[in-house]
Design a protein around this motif. Structure first.
Motif, short mmCIF file in Angstrom:
data_model
loop_
_atom_site.label_atom_id
_atom_site.label_comp_id
_atom_site.label_asym_id
_atom_site.label_seq_id
_atom_site.Cartn_x
_atom_site.Cartn_y
_atom_site.Cartn_z
N ASP A 122 28.86 9.71 -41.77
CA ASP A 122 29.14 8.28 -41.74
C ASP A 122 27.98 7.59 -41.04
OD1 ASP A 122 30.44 5.87 -42.07
OD2 ASP A 122 32.37 6.60 -41.32
N GLY A 123 28.17 6.35 -40.70
CA GLY A 123 27.10 5.59 -40.03
C GLY A 123 25.98 5.27 -40.98
N ALA A 124 24.75 5.63 -40.62
CA ALA A 124 23.58 5.33 -41.44
C ALA A 124 23.38 6.31 -42.59
CB ALA A 124 22.32 5.32 -40.57
N ALA A 125 24.31 7.27 -42.74
CA ALA A 125 24.19 8.23 -43.84
C ALA A 125 24.49 7.56 -45.17
CB ALA A 125 25.14 9.39 -43.62
N PRO A 126 23.90 8.02 -46.26
CA PRO A 126 24.24 7.48 -47.59
C PRO A 126 25.71 7.71 -47.90
CG PRO A 126 22.27 8.88 -47.69
CD PRO A 126 22.86 9.07 -46.33
N ASP A 127 26.26 6.89 -48.80
CA ASP A 127 27.68 7.01 -49.15
C ASP A 127 28.02 8.36 -49.77
OD1 ASP A 127 28.12 4.46 -48.21
OD2 ASP A 127 27.90 3.51 -50.18
N ASP A 128 27.03 8.97 -50.44
CA ASP A 128 27.31 10.23 -51.14
C ASP A 128 27.04 11.46 -50.27
OD1 ASP A 128 24.55 10.11 -51.00
OD2 ASP A 128 24.21 10.63 -53.10
N ALA A 129 26.71 11.28 -49.00
CA ALA A 129 26.29 12.40 -48.15
C ALA A 129 27.45 13.37 -47.90
CB ALA A 129 25.75 11.89 -46.82
N GLY A 130 27.17 14.65 -48.06
CA GLY A 130 28.16 15.68 -47.80
C GLY A 130 27.54 17.05 -47.87
N LEU A 131 28.07 17.98 -47.07
CA LEU A 131 27.52 19.34 -46.98
C LEU A 131 28.61 20.35 -47.22
CD1 LEU A 131 25.21 20.72 -44.15
CD2 LEU A 131 27.32 21.91 -44.73
N GLY A 132 28.26 21.44 -47.91
CA GLY A 132 29.16 22.56 -48.11
C GLY A 132 28.41 23.87 -48.00
N LEU A 133 29.00 24.85 -47.30
CA LEU A 133 28.38 26.16 -47.13
C LEU A 133 29.44 27.22 -47.37
CD1 LEU A 133 25.65 27.52 -46.01
CD2 LEU A 133 26.90 27.72 -43.85
#
Length: 230
Positions: A122-133
């Motif tokens: 969230d915050g200044a991150a893009p709306d589509d930002a997400g991580l998976g491992l």
């Protein structure tokens, strides 16, 4: 003359308004020779439970909590991490969590749950930002060298991929995860080395449009207390 002047002005305007695009990199050159090597530095954070850090121009704090369940027939290791990463574009906040469990009898493991680790930003991150491992197969040699994981980060419509890889240090780490390499479009653009006295980050050169995404990706991977490393 007027037509030529108009063309020059239009070209200048285009240069100012066109979004930055990552320049192709020579994959034949080792990633360590194309990136900036930066060690993790500690600094004062908001509280004792939210210690601060600095990685080049990236500063912030991390609140990482481990939990473990130990029963005669089942064990589970889990990590939650709250991150604040101040980037040149602003503060990125991250909420991460994941782990793995396994069933065992008399110390013999019979079944392992699928490892997973995910982050939302969230915050200044893009709306589509997400991580998976998650777990990965990897080659026989790499599997012997260290546990295999693979994942991806979406950032401004670009997919960055990662996999466990030894970057430095000794070739065998006693079953621990030694590090991650991060790539874009099949070309390695950064990583994080966990196989040293203190974590070392490899970021794209300053000014690269990949730098913020790789920094957030690498910091998020560092914040994961992998069950193999406990």
């Amino acid at each position: 003359m007027i037509t030529r002047l108009f063309a020059v002005c239009l070209a200048a305007l285009t240069l100012q308004t066109t979004p930055a695009v990552a320049m192709p990199q020579d994959a034949a050159v080792p990633m360590r020779d194309r990136t900036e090597r930066i060690g993790l530095s500690g600094r004062r954070g908001p509280s004792l439970f939210r210690p601060g850090f600095a990685i080049g121009e990236y500063t912030g704090w991390a609140s990482i909590r481990d939990s473990a369940t130990r029963l005669p027939w089942q064990s589970r290791d889990f990590t939650t991490a709250e991150l604040s990463i101040v980037t040149p574009a602003g503060e990125v906040t991250g909420s991460c969590g994941g782990g793995q469990g396994h069933r065992n009898i008399l110390g013999i493991t019979f079944d392992r749950e699928a490892l997973s680790y995910d982050c939302e930003y969230d915050g200044a991150a893009p709306d589509d930002a997400g991580l998976g491992l998650a777990l990965a197969r990897g080659s026989l040699l790499r599997s012997i060298q260290q546990p295999q994981r693979a994942g991806s980060l979406t950032w401004n419509g670009v997919e960055y991929r990662t996999e466990t890889r030894r970057i430095g240090g000794l070739p065998i780490a006693g079953g621990r995860v030694m590090g991650y390499v991060i790539s874009r479009d099949g070309i390695e653009v950064g990583g994080v080395d966990l196989n040293v006295m203190r974590p070392t980050f490899y970021l794209p050169p300053a000014g690269s449009p990949d730098r913020d995404a790789v920094a957030v990706f690498a910091i998020s991977l560092w914040a994961f207390r992998d069950p193999a490393n406990r």
